[in-house]
Design a protein around this motif. Structure first.
Motif, short mmCIF file in Angstrom:
data_model
loop_
_atom_site.label_atom_id
_atom_site.label_comp_id
_atom_site.label_asym_id
_atom_site.label_seq_id
_atom_site.Cartn_x
_atom_site.Cartn_y
_atom_site.Cartn_z
N SER A 572 0.86 -1.19 0.00
CA SER A 572 0.00 0.00 0.00
C SER A 572 0.89 1.24 0.00
O SER A 572 1.58 1.53 0.98
N LEU A 573 0.89 1.98 -1.11
CA LEU A 573 1.82 3.09 -1.30
C LEU A 573 1.34 4.41 -0.68
O LEU A 573 2.11 5.36 -0.59
N VAL A 574 0.04 4.51 -0.32
CA VAL A 574 -0.51 5.61 0.50
C VAL A 574 -0.66 6.93 -0.25
O VAL A 574 -1.72 7.55 -0.21
N ARG A 575 0.38 7.40 -0.93
CA ARG A 575 0.39 8.78 -1.43
C ARG A 575 -0.71 8.98 -2.50
O ARG A 575 -0.80 8.21 -3.46
N ALA A 576 -1.51 10.03 -2.30
CA ALA A 576 -2.58 10.38 -3.25
C ALA A 576 -2.86 11.86 -3.08
O ALA A 576 -3.50 12.28 -2.12
N ASN A 577 -2.34 12.67 -4.02
CA ASN A 577 -2.54 14.11 -3.94
C ASN A 577 -2.46 14.70 -5.34
O ASN A 577 -1.91 14.08 -6.26
N GLU A 578 -3.00 15.87 -5.50
CA GLU A 578 -3.06 16.50 -6.83
C GLU A 578 -1.70 16.99 -7.30
O GLU A 578 -1.46 17.13 -8.50
N GLU A 579 -0.78 17.25 -6.35
CA GLU A 579 0.53 17.79 -6.73
C GLU A 579 1.49 16.72 -7.24
O GLU A 579 2.54 17.05 -7.81
N GLY A 580 1.18 15.46 -7.02
CA GLY A 580 2.11 14.39 -7.41
C GLY A 580 3.29 14.27 -6.47
O GLY A 580 4.36 13.77 -6.84
N THR A 581 3.13 14.77 -5.22
CA THR A 581 4.19 14.70 -4.23
C THR A 581 4.24 13.31 -3.62
O THR A 581 3.22 12.79 -3.15
N ILE A 582 5.42 12.68 -3.63
CA ILE A 582 5.50 11.30 -3.11
C ILE A 582 6.48 11.16 -1.95
O ILE A 582 6.69 10.05 -1.44
N GLY A 583 7.10 12.28 -1.52
CA GLY A 583 7.94 12.22 -0.33
C GLY A 583 9.04 11.19 -0.43
O GLY A 583 9.72 11.06 -1.45
N PHE A 584 9.19 10.40 0.65
CA PHE A 584 10.32 9.47 0.65
C PHE A 584 10.07 8.21 -0.17
O PHE A 584 10.93 7.34 -0.23
#
Length: 630
Positions: A572-584
């Motif tokens: 489960s990769l978690v990241r979901a945002n409009e900016e496409g920011t994926i952090g670490f």
């Protein structure tokens, strides 16, 4: 043009490394101070750095004559935590009114499992302080000892002149060429050709050799064979790794080969087999231990008499006489244990243990070398004449907390340095024995130049007929988005977590409950984020469907799955945002670990529109789409 620090002179490079380690030390110390002062108990518990409230289970003197107290946490049972052997801790009490009151001593973790911990106390006054009526808690204390040990090691390496340590420093950093012995190659029919080459390179290395082991290629098997063969030429070797778990794993494999292993430091894999070769258990099992225990008991009794003020001079004379006898027996037991051991095993920092003071070894083996800070590697190297490193710099890197220290190069490892300067000493293992070929291929192409190949026995392994070994479940149609958890500082995506649990349930139903149990399938549910891991665990506990399957399902972070494998892996990769920011998630080495844990089935759950803005995830999504369409 960017400066390549690897090309600096060794002393300059290490002096810079020392300064970066100092930055990391100051940063982590300040972070710890802020967490201690600003975080409430609930937030510390949530981050795994605190247990509260505690139940005192008892106290006793262990085999090393240390006063220990056994504690158990009453809440948060089963939650992951950061406590482990050797970590310093501080106790506190929480009065009904007012602020926390920290007790005026620092203790050390001796042993820890899920909800129980044994802690070494500095003295009997510390025990008395714990025995009040107020509720007690324990939290991690800043680990000065590990940093001090690394600083000392770097100082010694920097100042070394006309010694074996100076030679190794200059060889590793490219000033001198590594030498080799001229030996006739040995045959190992039970190994594959690349493993056989690696073992022979280790045997021929006079100074250094590197075993590069991508996922599933049998790195530990190869290293165990190299150690076993080295022991035909040397009386004793030192084996180290960054983590206790890695030390336990290689120790257990050596014990299976009939090697006498002496494990310094308590194991993290708690079973009778592991405990049987720890220093403490061997110490207790020695024929002279009963006599030593009786003398120590007598000394403690005499100290009680001394406190009462009766015949102090005579009691002190008696105590000193008994202490001398106890010291003689301890020395005799230690000499016996170390003379019998063929392998001494410990963590890198653990090699500074007082039990190893003054000891020298012909060969040092370092597993997980690509995960270890260079400064930590120098701690045991000071005791060795030659060094063998094993690891994979395309998997988990060292943990660096200071962004500035990371940017300036503290994360560059000794293994990377040696690979750059002396590629001729490196042996890469290329045959993997874990994954279906389709699961392996993307990792091979992206990280290893397409050099990996699957062993025939695993190439086509699968669970269901006409099933795709690797799939991406796109979660962008779900209503939810990621959230930042202020308590833990981690991220969570509850809708994706619930969908992941449903996906796992459906896949188990497709397999069939009876077949799942008959064939002993196991499952790993991975997320890079601790908050998501905690929520996934809660979901599985609540769902009665999973009750009979719980022993077969492991839920953990990517770091927690390093070195492990499962038949079925869901990520489960978690990241979901409009900016496409994926952090670490942009640390691709972590994803390499995650996607290569699966033997037969890999399911990735992630928001396609967010993740595919990054070229790695775009290429991975395209690869999986092509596989699915075949």
């Amino acid at each position: 043009m960017e400066r390549n620090v690897f090309d600096e002179r060794p002393v300059s490079y290490l002096q810079n490394l020392y300064a970066l380690l100092r930055k990391e030390y100051e940063y982590e110390k300040e972070q710890f101070k802020q967490q201690t002062e600003r975080f409430g108990i609930e937030r510390k518990v949530c981050r795994g750095m605190c247990w509260y409230p505690l139940r005192l289970k008892g106290n006793y003197y262990n085999s090393l004559n240390q006063l220990v107290v056994e504690v158990e946490r009453e809440e948060g049972r089963g939650d992951e935590h950061l406590f482990e052997y050797g970590k310093p801790v501080s106790f506190f009490v929480r009065p009904l009114f007012g602020n926390l009151r920290y007790l005026n001593f620092v203790a050390t973790v001796s042993y820890v499992e899920e909800d129980r911990m044994v802690i070494v106390l500095p003295n009997t006054d510390a025990l008395l302080a714990l025995q009040g009526d107020e509720k007690i808690g324990v939290q991690l204390y800043f680990d000065e000892i590990s940093y001090r040990t690394m600083f000392d090691a770097l100082k010694q390496v920097i100042s070394a002149k006309k010694s074996r340590l100076a030679d190794l420093r200059d060889i590793f950093h490219g000033v001198q060429r590594p030498a080799v012995f001229s030996l006739f190659p040995m045959r190992f029919p039970w190994l594959n050709p690349t493993q056989e080459v690696a073992v022979n390179k280790v045997l021929c290395a006079k100074d250094v050799a590197v075993v590069h082991g991508p996922p599933g290629t049998g790195k530990t098997t190869t290293l165990v064979e190299a150690i076993y063969e080295t022991l035909h030429r040397e009386t004793q070797v030192l084996v180290c790794a960054q983590s206790n778990m890695a030390v336990d794993w290689i120790s257990e494999m050596l014990v299976d080969r009939g090697v006498n292993v002496l494990r310094i430091g308590n194991p993290s894999r708690v079973n009778d087999k592991m405990l049987s070769f720890t220093y403490e258990r061997r110490f207790e099992s020695h024929p002279d231990y009963h006599q030593l225990w009786s003398i120590r008991k007598a000394i403690r009794g005499l100290y009680d008499g001394l406190r009462k003020g009766h015949g102090r001079d005579a009691i002190r004379t008696k105590i000193n006489s008994l202490k001398d006898r106890a010291s003689e027996i301890e020395v005799r037991i230690n000499e016996s244990l170390f003379s019998e051991a063929r392998v001494v095993a410990c963590t890198l920092v653990g090699s500074a243990n007082y039990l190893l003071y003054g000891k020298k070894f012909g060969t040092l083996f370092i597993d997980e070398a690509a995960q270890a800070l260079e400064a930590a590697c120098w701690i045991p190297i000071r005791k060795a004449d030659r060094v063998i490193l094993a690891g994979d710099h395309c998997q988990l890197p060292p943990t660096i907390k200071s962004p500035e220290a990371l940017k300036d190069g503290l994360g560059r490892t000794l293994m990377q340095c040696i690979v750059k300067h002396h590629p001729e000493v490196v042996s890469m293992l290329t045959v993997q024995y874990r994954m279906n070929d389709a699961i392996m291929q993307f990792s091979s192409d992206w990280f290893y130049g397409g050099m990996l190949q699957s062993a025939p026995a695993v190439k086509c392994r699968g669970i269901l007929d006409f099933d795709t070994p690797i799939e991406w479940v796109n979660t962008e149609e779900l209503a939810g988005k990621e959230e930042l958890m202020t308590e833990s500082g981690s991220r969570i995506n509850t809708e994706e977590a619930e969908f992941a649990v449903g996906t796992l349930k459906n896949y188990i139903l497709r397999i069939g409950k009876q077949r799942f149990f008959d064939e002993g399938f196991d499952v790993g549910l991975i997320s890079p984020y601790k908050a998501q891991v905690r929520y996934l665990r809660q979901l599985l506990k609540r769902d009665s469907f999973f009750k009979p399957f719980r022993s077969s399902i492991t839920i953990d972070t990517v770091d927690g799955f390093q070195g492990q494998e499962r038949d079925i892996i869901l990520i489960s990769l978690v990241r979901a945002n409009e900016e496409g920011t994926i952090g670490f998630l942009s640390d691709l080495r972590r994803m390499n670990v995650a996607i290569t844990r699966a033997r037969m089935k890999l399911i990735i759950l992630g928001d396609r529109s967010t993740l595919t803005k990054h070229p790695f995830y775009r290429r991975l999504y395209e690869y999986i789409t092509r596989i699915s369409e075949k």
